[in-house]
Design a protein around this motif. Structure first.
Motif, PDB file in Angstrom:
ATOM      1  N   LEU B 200       0.821  -1.207   0.000  1.00 19.80           N
ATOM      2  CA  LEU B 200       0.000   0.000   0.000  1.00 19.80           C
ATOM      3  C   LEU B 200       0.858   1.261   0.000  1.00 19.80           C
ATOM      4  CD1 LEU B 200      -2.704  -1.277   2.506  1.00 19.80           C
ATOM      5  CD2 LEU B 200      -3.001  -0.924   0.039  1.00 19.80           C
ATOM      6  N   LYS B 201       1.993   1.209   0.702  1.00 15.91           N
ATOM      7  CA  LYS B 201       2.864   2.394   0.741  1.00 15.91           C
ATOM      8  C   LYS B 201       3.466   2.675  -0.627  1.00 15.91           C
ATOM      9  CE  LYS B 201       3.856   4.466   4.019  1.00 15.91           C
ATOM     10  NZ  LYS B 201       3.101   5.657   4.512  1.00 15.91           N
ATOM     11  N   THR B 230       8.107  12.290   2.416  1.00 13.19           N
ATOM     12  CA  THR B 230       7.878  11.373   3.528  1.00 13.19           C
ATOM     13  C   THR B 230       7.441  10.000   3.024  1.00 13.19           C
ATOM     14  OG1 THR B 230       7.176  13.269   4.840  1.00 13.19           O
ATOM     15  CG2 THR B 230       6.643  11.099   5.705  1.00 13.19           C
ATOM     16  N   GLN B 231       6.509   9.993   2.091  1.00 15.47           N
ATOM     17  CA  GLN B 231       5.973   8.711   1.615  1.00 15.47           C
ATOM     18  C   GLN B 231       7.039   7.897   0.885  1.00 15.47           C
ATOM     19  OE1 GLN B 231       2.581   7.532   1.989  1.00 15.47           O
ATOM     20  NE2 GLN B 231       2.440   9.175   3.484  1.00 15.47           N
ATOM     21  N   THR B 232       7.860   8.551   0.081  1.00 17.75           N
ATOM     22  CA  THR B 232       8.872   7.791  -0.653  1.00 17.75           C
ATOM     23  C   THR B 232       9.943   7.259   0.294  1.00 17.75           C
ATOM     24  OG1 THR B 232       9.982   9.856  -1.216  1.00 17.75           O
ATOM     25  CG2 THR B 232       8.543   8.919  -2.864  1.00 17.75           C
ATOM     26  N   ALA B 233      10.293   8.038   1.308  1.00 16.55           N
ATOM     27  CA  ALA B 233      11.266   7.536   2.287  1.00 16.55           C
ATOM     28  C   ALA B 233      10.692   6.340   3.038  1.00 16.55           C
ATOM     29  CB  ALA B 233      11.652   8.650   3.268  1.00 16.55           C
ATOM     30  N   GLN B 234       9.431   6.448   3.435  1.00 15.38           N
ATOM     31  CA  GLN B 234       8.808   5.331   4.153  1.00 15.38           C
ATOM     32  C   GLN B 234       8.712   4.095   3.266  1.00 15.38           C
ATOM     33  OE1 GLN B 234       5.122   7.159   5.286  1.00 15.38           O
ATOM     34  NE2 GLN B 234       5.950   8.043   7.175  1.00 15.38           N
ATOM     35  N   LEU B 238      10.421   0.427   4.208  1.00 18.27           N
ATOM     36  CA  LEU B 238       9.690  -0.846   4.265  1.00 18.27           C
ATOM     37  C   LEU B 238      10.271  -1.850   3.277  1.00 18.27           C
ATOM     38  CD1 LEU B 238       6.015   0.451   4.620  1.00 18.27           C
ATOM     39  CD2 LEU B 238       7.429  -0.614   6.392  1.00 18.27           C
ATOM     40  N   ARG B 239      10.619  -1.379   2.090  1.00 18.39           N
ATOM     41  CA  ARG B 239      11.223  -2.290   1.109  1.00 18.39           C
ATOM     42  C   ARG B 239      12.588  -2.765   1.586  1.00 18.39           C
ATOM     43  NH1 ARG B 239       8.987  -1.807  -4.443  1.00 18.39           N
ATOM     44  NH2 ARG B 239      11.063  -2.240  -5.239  1.00 18.39           N
TER      45      ARG B 239
END
Lengths: 327, 341
Positions: B200-201, B230-234, B238-239
């Protein structure tokens, strides 16, 4: 390289690491990059066919203001790219992607890092590959307007990393090439700096906030990718910090150092904050920070905390190339 | 009990048409990644649907409401795992009398780094929601306060009872059973939770990349660009965690990650950029990870709102769950806007 984990067979339609796409096919990038200890970076099995071996340079894209901002980003990527390239391969970036206007210089003071964890080496190799691609991407946009690599100092105790360690209050010098933990700390300094400037690249420029579409598209991609790199590096530092709390303290001290040196604004956060994990530094609305050209330069020049305007120092002893060179 | 959060408030603009015959007639077989999806396609669409041009009067507010759907879902999943309950009525923008649903499934995040990072992401998602609401609903751009522009949370599938026909079972369930011979458990098995929130991220990060670059107002652009970072770092973190866990003996995470990338790619088979799983690739400089998906020029991927909705909502025809949003997205940007009902 260790062989305990089979590499996934590559689908030939997928991207390849360490070589650019059509824009770089036929250039000397890979040959130059691979000159030495078996490290021919990659020879694409079937490179994109190009009619000639010397692509016709296209006109620079964007407004003059945009190009000047991209050139400053290019200076920052030269620093980061050389740092990563020496650390991972023991060699500098291919000279074909270092040419341009302004005083051309050498990158010195860095050396190859011996990794204890091959998985970490793989992450750094990936970040290097992306960074090389970004340098090529910006150079393609800038074309004849692209600046040359300026003189870059990457040396440890006697150079910028010594200044960072001293400024951050380390009890021993920071040699980012000594081991993988030190490399993570050195990378943590540089990559967090470039992320914040890449965000700035995406922001308002005069009457149109988006600016020239090609420039905006490149900016959004480099911001996304660089922010991802920063996340990977911060996670890597945190993993080391779980084994040795000193590492976390050092990383947080580096963050404080950046915050102090870039000016009055609070634009930085450590990897932990009040004891809680903080892998993505965020301000309003949970978004990342931005740094202006002057703030970026203060951190590359390692300016003392003063309001003086300077135009060289630290990683760039002769200053950045281009128009945006003063803090 | 249902594991769906409270139904959304009435919102004419966002209520998808439920005309079954219409949906079925336009339904096409869709290429399915890896045969992982039993019982029909994850996404069904048509080539004509993809060429429909959305209205050109979309405003920044519409785009903010579009991404708020993503934030509500992610915040709910993180909150459910960390706090044992989903979002409060006030966070969801619902009447105060609306109860906060508990997460009745056991949560077992034993990796402290993952647990702490999910906590961090939960607070970030809550900050995004609050930030948008504070700016849009309280006099942004000179409007008087009390003008509510932000959407309330839509109905979301949070998989508390492992419903057999929701987005989790359709995207992950069959694949996990095939590879590991067991049921997928969103909250009960740490690895399952990780692959779900990473899936989802990755979609959220690519959604942001597209809408951030559309913004021409500097203030809104700043908001989108900030959260994009923020979203791309998160997503990368996770990856990276998936890459680390993939080293464990017997792990099928590399295969899982690549199959999920194929599933994500299925939202737009025409695009030149094929989504990429976490994996190890060979270069002459040594092996490299592929944690950050980029093309040959180091460019990252973006997804249009339609592509995002096809992955998260699918196509709400009868007997199909609507994946993660059983009633579609709230706000003006929804599937109905594209003529997909």
């Amino acid at each position: 390289m260790d062989e305990d984990l089979p590499a996934i067979a590559l689908d030939p339609t997928r991207r390849r690491l360490l070589y650019g796409g059509a824009a770089m096919a036929g250039t000397a990038l890979l040959a130059a990059c691979g000159s030495g200890n078996g490290g021919a970076i990659i020879t694409p099995p079937t490179p994109t066919p190009t009619p000639t071996s010397t692509p016709t340079p296209s006109a620079p894209v964007g407004t003059v203001e945009e190009r000047d901002q991209l050139n400053l980003a290019l200076n920052a990527l030269y620093v980061e790219g050389q740092f990563l390239s020496f650390a991972v391969t023991g060699q500098g970036l291919p000279t074909a992607i270092l040419t341009g206007t302004g005083a051309s210089g050498q990158a010195t003071g860095a050396r190859r890092v011996t990794f204890a964890d091959p998985r970490l080496a793989e992450r750094f190799t990936e970040i290097l590959a992306n960074t090389i691609a970004h340098i090529a991407l910006l150079r393609e946009l800038l074309s004849s307007y692209a600046v040359a690599q300026p003189t870059i100092d990457l040396s440890a105790a006697a150079g910028p990393f010594g200044a960072i360690a001293a400024g951050a209050g380390f009890t021993s010098p920071l040699d980012p090439y000594a081991d993988e933990t030190s490399l993570l700390l050195g990378s943590f300094y540089l990559i967090d700096v470039s992320v914040t400037y890449f965000k700035q690249l995406m922001l308002g420029r005069g009457s149109s906030a988006r600016g020239t579409p090609e420039v905006a598209a490149a900016a959004v991609s480099t911001l996304s990718t660089k922010s991802a790199h920063a996340g990977m590096i911060r996670l890597g530092v945190y993993r080391k910090g779980l084994l040795s709390p000193d590492v976390l303290n050092q990383a947080n001290a580096i963050s404080d150092f950046r915050d102090l040196r870039d000016g009055a604004d609070s634009l930085d956060q450590g990897i932990t904050s009040s004891g809680s994990l903080n892998l993505t530094p965020t301000g309003s609305f949970g978004g990342i920070f931005a740094r202006t050209p002057g703030q970026l330069l203060r951190l590359l020049y390692l300016q003392a905390p003063s309001n003086l305007t300077i135009s060289r120092g630290g990683f760039l002893p002769n200053g950045a190339n281009g128009v945006l060179v003063e803090t | 009990m249902s594991d769906m959060i409270e139904p959304k408030l009435p919102d004419d603009a966002s209520t998808p048409s439920r005309r079954a015959e219409d949906g079925l007639s336009r339904r096409n077989a869709f290429k399915i990644a890896g045969g992982a999806l039993a019982a029909g396609a994850l996404i069904s669409t048509t080539s004509s649907a993809q060429t429909i041009t959305p209205p050109n009067d979309l405003t920044e507010v519409d785009y903010i409401n579009f991404v708020m759907n993503l934030h509500y879902l992610q915040a709910s999943l993180y909150s459910g795992a960390i706090r044992g309950e989903f979002l409060s009525a006030s966070v969801r923008g619902l009447p105060a009398s609306t109860p906060t649903e508990p997460n009745l499934s056991p949560v077992n995040l034993t990796d402290p780094v993952l647990r702490d990072f999910v906590t961090e992401m939960m607070f970030a998602e809550l900050a995004h929601i609050a930030g948008f609401r504070n700016n849009l609903d309280q006099g942004f751009l000179g409007e008087p306060p009390a003008v509510i522009r932000t959407i309330p949370a839509p109905a979301m599938t949070l998989n508390v009872n492992a419903v057999m026909d929701d987005g989790y079972s359709r995207v992950f369930g069959g694949m996990i059973r095939e590879l590991y011979g067991r049921a997928f458990s969103l909250y009960g098995i740490e690895e399952d939770y990780l692959i779900a929130i990473s899936y989802l991220k990755d979609i959220a990060a690519t959604a942001y990349q597209a809408v951030a670059d559309l913004q021409t107002d500097s203030l809104y652009r700043d908001m989108f660009v900030s959260i994009l970072g923020t979203q791309t770092a998160q997503a990368a973190i996770l990856r990276d965690m998936i890459y680390e866990r993939a080293q464990q003996p017997g792990s099928r995470l590399i295969e899982i990650s690549n199959r999920l990338a194929q599933t994500r790619s299925s939202a737009d088979p025409a695009t030149a950029f094929t989504d990429q799983g976490v994996e190890r690739v060979s270069t002459a400089a040594g092996f490299a990870s592929n944690i950050v998906p980029t093309d040959q020029k180091g460019r990252s991927q973006s997804r249009t709102p339609l592509q995002v909705m096809l992955l998260l909502v699918g196509r709400p025809i009868p007997f199909v769950s609507g994946l993660f949003f059983p009633q579609g997205f709230n706000g003006r940007i929804n599937l109905a806007m594209y003529g997909i009902t």
